[in-house]
Design an enzyme around this catalytic site. Sequence first.
Site: not given
Length: 425
Positions: A132, A134, A175, A178, A205
Amino acid sequence: MATVLQVAVMDCTTLCAQQGAGSWLVRIGQTPAMDNNSTPRPPPAAGPLAGLRVVELASIGPGPMCCMLLADLGADVVRVDRLQPSGLGLAMDRRFDVNARGRRSVALDLKAAAGRDAVLRLVETADVLVEGFRPGVTESLGLGPVDCHARNKRLVYGRMTGFGQTGPLAQAAGHDLNYIALTGALHAIGAAGGAPVPPLNLVGDYGGGALYLAFGIMAALFERQHSGQGQVVDAAMVDGAASLSSVFFGLQAAGNWQDQRGSNLLDGGAPFYGTYATADNRYISLGPLEPKFFATLAKALGLDERFVKGQYKRELWPEMHQVISQIVQSQTRAHWCALLEGSDACFAPVLNFDEAAQHPHALARKAYVSIDGVVQPGPAPRFDRTPAAHPRRAPALGEHSVAVMQEAGYSPAEIDTLRAQGVLL
């Protein structure tokens, strides 16, 4: 979905059988069986994903949730933790980290060459890797898809991000809030005339992230039956949250959805689909969308017949809402539970987390479990032939480092050397 899971597990179980006792299947909380050379030999797991082997590069949010779902259903998940605890700055005992349950933990320094090599050794006998970070981070560590597929062409490489692997925002921090803000979902949630309301972090999420990643992994495992090849699953929360919103795009295109919060059928605008305060300052939920169910509610509340006949007349909604609100607020939540719960009025009390675990329906279905004294939801969904086992507690940091490294073929001397070098905890 059950069919996909069953087929995927058949594939993984067959591969496990071909690889023999050297595979790294061990269940958390159990003492592994030993073969003649004292290498841990794992016992069988329970659940429809028994035999599935997952390497999880520790992260936060949807990645851990996805791996919890896999572990709950029997997958052997080895979590590669950092040497130091990481998270959102919330210092708490590991037993409270519910999303980390059901794993084994090996703690490695991934920036060290020896740490990277250890992960690649695990990858060689894994079915799935979940990360997970970038975009580009695992590549910089030497653990990207190309590196891993060079060791195991059958590996399904699951990537969990907010904005995806490509696009102008791919490298931006963010997060859940957003990500769902970009999809229209956040704009649609909230009271009329008020600001958008964060729906916890359930939509981005967990709904648009963890569940779509798990579904993508299962789809890739199914496809592997035919091709014999693994592939990359690019799971982005913006994509998943947008997908969850699909029906509303259709409703809006058909002229059945207004671009104004709290004015539509499913956003609290309809008086027969919303929450109401009771006399004791608690809340109930009412959702009788269908006329026959609304008629049941109307009879119980003593509503005027014109509301029943004009349920979908928007000009009646403000008055109808006011009348229902006054009636509901005249009695306690317990009163309405006694009158309406279990009926066709489409009713339920609004419970807090503590109350939810003690509700009679939840107790009857044994929907919640207690692990190390922490009450939490149990595995879902349920399977009649291959039920999931009781979840095991979240592991301590590096709790299974030695066992996992032995299964990967490291000798005691090599393990001691890695520890001395500060690469392994």
